[in-house]
Write an enzyme that holds these catalytic residues in place. Structure first.
Site, PDB file in Angstrom:
ATOM      1  N   TYR A 140       0.812  -1.224   0.000  1.00 44.06           N
ATOM      2  CA  TYR A 140       0.000   0.000   0.000  1.00 44.06           C
ATOM      3  C   TYR A 140       0.843   1.271   0.000  1.00 44.06           C
ATOM      4  O   TYR A 140       0.342   2.357  -0.261  1.00 44.06           O
ATOM      5  CB  TYR A 140      -0.943   0.023   1.212  1.00 44.06           C
ATOM      6  CG  TYR A 140      -2.000  -1.077   1.193  1.00 44.06           C
ATOM      7  CD1 TYR A 140      -2.057  -1.994   0.154  1.00 44.06           C
ATOM      8  CD2 TYR A 140      -2.934  -1.186   2.202  1.00 44.06           C
ATOM      9  CE1 TYR A 140      -3.007  -3.002   0.130  1.00 44.06           C
ATOM     10  CE2 TYR A 140      -3.895  -2.192   2.188  1.00 44.06           C
ATOM     11  CZ  TYR A 140      -3.920  -3.094   1.147  1.00 44.06           C
ATOM     12  OH  TYR A 140      -4.859  -4.083   1.133  1.00 44.06           O
ATOM     13  N   LYS A 190       3.281 -15.269   0.937  1.00 43.26           N
ATOM     14  CA  LYS A 190       3.162 -15.996  -0.330  1.00 43.26           C
ATOM     15  C   LYS A 190       4.584 -16.343  -0.778  1.00 43.26           C
ATOM     16  O   LYS A 190       5.027 -15.977  -1.877  1.00 43.26           O
ATOM     17  CB  LYS A 190       2.442 -15.132  -1.387  1.00 43.26           C
ATOM     18  CG  LYS A 190       0.947 -15.124  -1.262  1.00 43.26           C
ATOM     19  CD  LYS A 190       0.275 -16.456  -1.576  1.00 43.26           C
ATOM     20  CE  LYS A 190       0.188 -16.723  -3.057  1.00 43.26           C
ATOM     21  NZ  LYS A 190      -0.476 -18.051  -3.320  1.00 43.26           N
ATOM     22  N   ASP A 223      -3.342 -17.700   0.699  1.00 40.97           N
ATOM     23  CA  ASP A 223      -4.593 -18.267   0.165  1.00 40.97           C
ATOM     24  C   ASP A 223      -5.088 -19.400   1.044  1.00 40.97           C
ATOM     25  O   ASP A 223      -6.283 -19.519   1.343  1.00 40.97           O
ATOM     26  CB  ASP A 223      -4.419 -18.718  -1.299  1.00 40.97           C
ATOM     27  CG  ASP A 223      -3.104 -19.445  -1.557  1.00 40.97           C
ATOM     28  OD1 ASP A 223      -2.253 -19.471  -0.657  1.00 40.97           O
ATOM     29  OD2 ASP A 223      -2.951 -20.008  -2.654  1.00 40.97           O
ATOM     30  N   ASP A 247      -4.912  -7.093   5.818  1.00 39.01           N
ATOM     31  CA  ASP A 247      -6.145  -6.373   5.493  1.00 39.01           C
ATOM     32  C   ASP A 247      -7.251  -7.371   5.143  1.00 39.01           C
ATOM     33  O   ASP A 247      -8.378  -7.327   5.675  1.00 39.01           O
ATOM     34  CB  ASP A 247      -5.858  -5.447   4.293  1.00 39.01           C
ATOM     35  CG  ASP A 247      -6.977  -4.469   4.022  1.00 39.01           C
ATOM     36  OD1 ASP A 247      -7.936  -4.439   4.803  1.00 39.01           O
ATOM     37  OD2 ASP A 247      -6.894  -3.734   3.022  1.00 39.01           O
ATOM     38  N   ASP A 251     -10.583  -8.860   7.779  1.00 35.63           N
ATOM     39  CA  ASP A 251     -12.000  -8.716   7.448  1.00 35.63           C
ATOM     40  C   ASP A 251     -12.704 -10.068   7.449  1.00 35.63           C
ATOM     41  O   ASP A 251     -13.862 -10.179   7.860  1.00 35.63           O
ATOM     42  CB  ASP A 251     -12.176  -8.036   6.085  1.00 35.63           C
ATOM     43  CG  ASP A 251     -12.288  -6.528   6.240  1.00 35.63           C
ATOM     44  OD1 ASP A 251     -11.758  -6.010   7.242  1.00 35.63           O
ATOM     45  OD2 ASP A 251     -12.907  -5.870   5.386  1.00 35.63           O
TER      46      ASP A 251
END
Ligand code: NAD
Length: 357
Positions: A140, A190, A223, A247, A251
């Site tokens: 970000y 990852k 994932d 992030d 959620d």
């Protein structure tokens, strides 16, 4: 003398902040605490008053405070403003200017609210995790970034960048939290496809072996972590993640618990000063109706007392009072299943009365 800055913001931010400040006032009087509390506008409210979502004087006050309580900002009234003047810009300014690199998002489910979750009760029962998300670097914030509409083909790009110090400091926070919980950290990356993730994994392992070997460290691909959070959420305790993966995972974790109105968060810097806010937004659809759930904001106050003011006992008392509220069968509208519910103010009064027991 501790200093707390309260920034209620817009919509239900005002309503839930009033609740948290009532609880704080009660504790301040009962325990004779030396806490200086000031209240300032932020977001749309600040734009309407000062032509900017965050004024220089409010930013200076935030830097000078031990803890900032942040309600929520935004709403349709300000949606068409340019980015610099949008209410949400205030939030990012505070995170950046106070170097709030560690975002702590606990997600937990009270047994009494098992039916509020979309996940089967036997899978989600006992759910209680802490997501530690790196908040001021990574994808970000990485440079270079841009959109090239005049190139052939038109293209866009971002950069995921982490240096060793950035990974070390967020890892330490995760391990220190794990020491106070079940000593388990799962670091999410990852590493199968991203160099930055391979590096992340190595640095986390280094921090683990040099100072925190007493903790159990595991690694999981992002994932798979998203899938495992739904399939078997109770395998996790502290989840450590970069800005992007944290992030998304936080959620998912919030959704598992049924209502976003229950979940607090803390964003801390190196000196453990922090900003504390509910995970929800300003909820324009229910603003002004007196039905907002204030628990996320009150639990955010508890986190402020624990992490920035060192009043661990008072934080626990707030958490116990909220547990008693739920156990006694009281509900706000968002978590009610039979249509019966208490207003925001009635809920606050009940929680204070449980604190007073
Ligand atoms: P939201 O979180 O405000 O609302 C989503 C849904 O959850 C709504 O139906 C709302 O009524 C409900 N809800 C949220 N908090 C609740 C509570 N405490 N009690 C009961 N119900 C609650 O998200 P949104 O609708 O996507 O965004 C509304 C505005 O808030 C937008 O302007 C957005 O930019 C802003 N926003 C701000 C923050 C922040 O200040 N940190 C975070 C997210 C969204």
């Amino acid at each position: 003398m501790h200093k707390i800055l309260a920034l209620p913001g817009d919509g239900i931010g005002n309503e839930v902040m009033n609740s948290a400040l009532d609880v704080l006032d009660f504790l301040k009087t009962r325990n004779d605490l030396s806490i200086d509390i000031s209240i300032e506008p932020i977001g749309g409210a600040s734009y309407d008053l000062n032509g900017t979502p965050i004024s220089e004087s409010v930013l200076a006050k935030a830097k000078d405070s031990d803890a900032v309580l942040f309600g929520a900002v935004g709403g349709p009234k300000w949606d068409s403003l340019e980015w610099e003047n949008r209410p949400e810009h205030a939030l990012l300014t505070l995170r950046k200017e106070l170097d709030l690199f560690a975002n702590l998002r606990p997600a937990f489910l009270f047994d009494e609210l098992l039916n509020a979750s979309n996940i089967k009760p036997d899978v989600i029962k006992g759910f209680d995790i802490m997501i530690v998300r790196e908040l001021t670097s990574g994808l970000y914030f990485g440079e270079p970034r841009g959109i090239n509409l005049d190139q052939n083909p038109p293209n866009a790009f971002n950069t995921m960048y982490y240096d060793e110090d950035q990974i070390k400091r967020i890892s330490k926070i995760a391990f220190e939290l794990a020491l106070k919980r079940t000593k388990k950290v799962c670091s999410v990356d990852k590493a199968n496809v991203l160099e930055v993730s391979k590096f992340w994994r190595n640095v986390v392992a280094e921090v683990h072996s040099s100072d925190f070997e007493v903790c159990e460290l595991s690694n999981m691909l992002a994932d798979n972590a998203a899938m495992q959070l739904i399939l078997n959420p109770n395998q996790f305790d502290v989840v450590l993640a970069s800005n992007l993966f944290g992030d998304i995972l936080s959620d998912i974790a919030a959704t598992l618990t049924g209502s976003i109105g229950m979940l607090p968060s803390a964003s801390l810097n190196d000196s453990l000063k922090g900003m504390y806010e509910p995970c929800h937004g300003s909820a324009p659809d229910i603003a002004g109706k007196g039905i907002a759930n204030p628990i996320a904001m009150i639990l955010s106050l508890a986190m402020a007392l624990r992490y920035s003011l060192n009043f661990d006992e008072l934080a626990s008392q707030i958490e116990v009072a909220i547990k008693k509220y739920i156990t006694a069968g009281f509900r706000t509208k968002d978590i009610s299943i039979d249509g019966k519910f208490l207003t925001t103010n009635e809920t606050t009064e009940k929680i204070i009365s449980f604190l007073n027991e």
